[in-house]
Design a protein around this motif. Sequence first.
Motif, PDB file in Angstrom:
ATOM      1  N   MET A   1      27.591 -46.225  41.342  1.00  0.00           N
ATOM      2  CA  MET A   1      27.996 -46.268  42.749  1.00  0.00           C
ATOM      3  C   MET A   1      28.393 -47.696  43.125  1.00  0.00           C
ATOM      4  O   MET A   1      27.620 -48.634  42.898  1.00  0.00           O
ATOM      5  CB  MET A   1      26.855 -45.781  43.644  1.00  0.00           C
ATOM      6  N   TYR A   2      29.578 -47.853  43.724  1.00  0.00           N
ATOM      7  CA  TYR A   2      30.086 -49.162  44.112  1.00  0.00           C
ATOM      8  C   TYR A   2      30.135 -49.262  45.638  1.00  0.00           C
ATOM      9  O   TYR A   2      30.699 -48.400  46.309  1.00  0.00           O
ATOM     10  CB  TYR A   2      31.491 -49.384  43.544  1.00  0.00           C
ATOM     11  N   THR A   3      29.537 -50.323  46.170  1.00  0.00           N
ATOM     12  CA  THR A   3      29.565 -50.526  47.617  1.00  0.00           C
ATOM     13  C   THR A   3      29.679 -52.005  47.928  1.00  0.00           C
ATOM     14  O   THR A   3      29.571 -52.861  47.042  1.00  0.00           O
ATOM     15  CB  THR A   3      28.300 -49.929  48.282  1.00  0.00           C
ATOM     16  N   GLY A   4      29.894 -52.320  49.186  1.00  0.00           N
ATOM     17  CA  GLY A   4      30.021 -53.708  49.633  1.00  0.00           C
ATOM     18  C   GLY A   4      30.689 -53.744  50.997  1.00  0.00           C
ATOM     19  O   GLY A   4      31.058 -52.707  51.557  1.00  0.00           O
ATOM     20  N   LYS A   5      30.823 -54.924  51.523  1.00  0.00           N
ATOM     21  CA  LYS A   5      31.478 -55.106  52.822  1.00  0.00           C
ATOM     22  C   LYS A   5      32.900 -54.561  52.769  1.00  0.00           C
ATOM     23  O   LYS A   5      33.563 -54.615  51.733  1.00  0.00           O
ATOM     24  CB  LYS A   5      31.490 -56.611  53.165  1.00  0.00           C
ATOM     25  N   GLY A   6      33.372 -54.036  53.884  1.00  0.00           N
ATOM     26  CA  GLY A   6      34.723 -53.503  53.920  1.00  0.00           C
ATOM     27  C   GLY A   6      35.768 -54.544  53.568  1.00  0.00           C
ATOM     28  O   GLY A   6      35.675 -55.699  53.976  1.00  0.00           O
ATOM     29  N   GLY A   7      36.757 -54.143  52.762  1.00  0.00           N
ATOM     30  CA  GLY A   7      37.882 -55.017  52.444  1.00  0.00           C
ATOM     31  C   GLY A   7      37.667 -55.978  51.287  1.00  0.00           C
ATOM     32  O   GLY A   7      38.495 -56.869  51.065  1.00  0.00           O
ATOM     33  N   VAL A   8      36.563 -55.808  50.523  1.00  0.00           N
ATOM     34  CA  VAL A   8      36.300 -56.746  49.416  1.00  0.00           C
ATOM     35  C   VAL A   8      36.865 -56.253  48.089  1.00  0.00           C
ATOM     36  O   VAL A   8      36.830 -56.974  47.090  1.00  0.00           O
ATOM     37  CB  VAL A   8      34.782 -57.022  49.262  1.00  0.00           C
ATOM     38  N   GLY A   9      37.401 -55.026  48.062  1.00  0.00           N
ATOM     39  CA  GLY A   9      38.036 -54.529  46.848  1.00  0.00           C
ATOM     40  C   GLY A   9      37.183 -53.579  46.029  1.00  0.00           C
ATOM     41  O   GLY A   9      37.429 -53.399  44.834  1.00  0.00           O
ATOM     42  N   LYS A  10      36.221 -52.919  46.647  1.00  0.00           N
ATOM     43  CA  LYS A  10      35.345 -52.024  45.882  1.00  0.00           C
ATOM     44  C   LYS A  10      36.098 -50.803  45.357  1.00  0.00           C
ATOM     45  O   LYS A  10      35.788 -50.301  44.266  1.00  0.00           O
ATOM     46  CB  LYS A  10      34.122 -51.609  46.694  1.00  0.00           C
TER      47      LYS A  10
END
Length: 390
Positions: free
Chosen positions: A7-16
């Motif tokens: 599962m890949y997540t992170g702040k919006g717009g970082v390229g996940k």
Amino acid sequence: MDTKIFMYTGKGGVGKSSISSATAILSAKRKKTILISIDPAHSLSDIFDIKIGGEITEVSDNLSVIEFDGLKILEEKFPDIKNTLADKFRKIDFSKLTYTSSLDMPFIVNILSLIKILDIYEQGIYENIIVDCPASAATFAYLKYPEMLSWYLEKFFGVGKGIIRTLRPISKYKYKINLPDKESLDKVEIVYQRLLKLEKILKDSSIATVRLVGLCEKMVIEESKRDLAYLNLFDFNIDGFFVNRLLEDDESEFIKRRIEIQEKNLGEIAKIFYNIPIYKIKLMKKDMKSIDDLRDFADKLGVYEDLLTIKALESSHTYEKNGLGYLLKIRVDDVEDVEVSKTNSDINIRLNSVSRIISLPNLLIDTYIKSYELKDGFLIIYLEKSGELI
């Protein structure tokens, strides 16, 4: 089949989405793979340059892609939901209720999406399942539901289910109240059991892992630091932090200055994510407009040969014997705002705006919280029994 979930997540717009898609491309070279997007702001159709929707679409050898459409899932499941509600509230007319009504609430869609992931996992068709998650806050909403609802339903089904079945005839006769019938309770219990199973799978570090994607920028690093703390709090295995869009040496003074700041921030990242692998990804010099561009990006990512191996890290919370009691140690990393309390067998924890309940083992149910502190990246809770050794 030994299926794995990444599962890949992170702040919006970082390229996940780009990184999860590139991981899927690499995976498909060796194993049958499906890439699932549960991000409402789907971007896989743009990345692969083909129309992708709510049906599984094969985009290349060994690689299938699907974007979960929450409204469509809810529409498909809505008849069952409406019937269950009708069973529970017989005096209310649900005949005009449609799937676009107030029932279209995020938590219902999230639960149905999670169960759909479980369905795909159980089919055993794919060896690797890559999940492109929404931005961090929404991801936590998804990942909290299995534990949160399981906790509430465990309390309900542990005692309440039997009581309701016993009182139902009495309540109907004496108080003219229709409590949920056996069929309604059984439908809720099926969801409960499915969520329990999903929770067990997602927290099994031999099966599933979460990976954070961020940028080498101060504000993004701070948010990623909080993400790490929250994921640790909920006991998910985190086995990677992807630092995306790193600048390379350039003759211009502006870029040189930016690289100096970048190196300083990389040092900070190394301190924060000291116990998990850090993947450094250089800024692509062109937009990804086709699957060929995505393959080029995947080749750059492919220098990390362990990318498709789950690294099981130590549990985020442990119990240790300590004189008159026990220490409950929870990895939270760099967090300052914390509150802890105990209610019966449950430890209630709040980190900033995120809360979690940890149910104590039977041995520690009768303990009280003597104190708690933040120390060396851990929340340490001191549990003791009054006047006796544990």
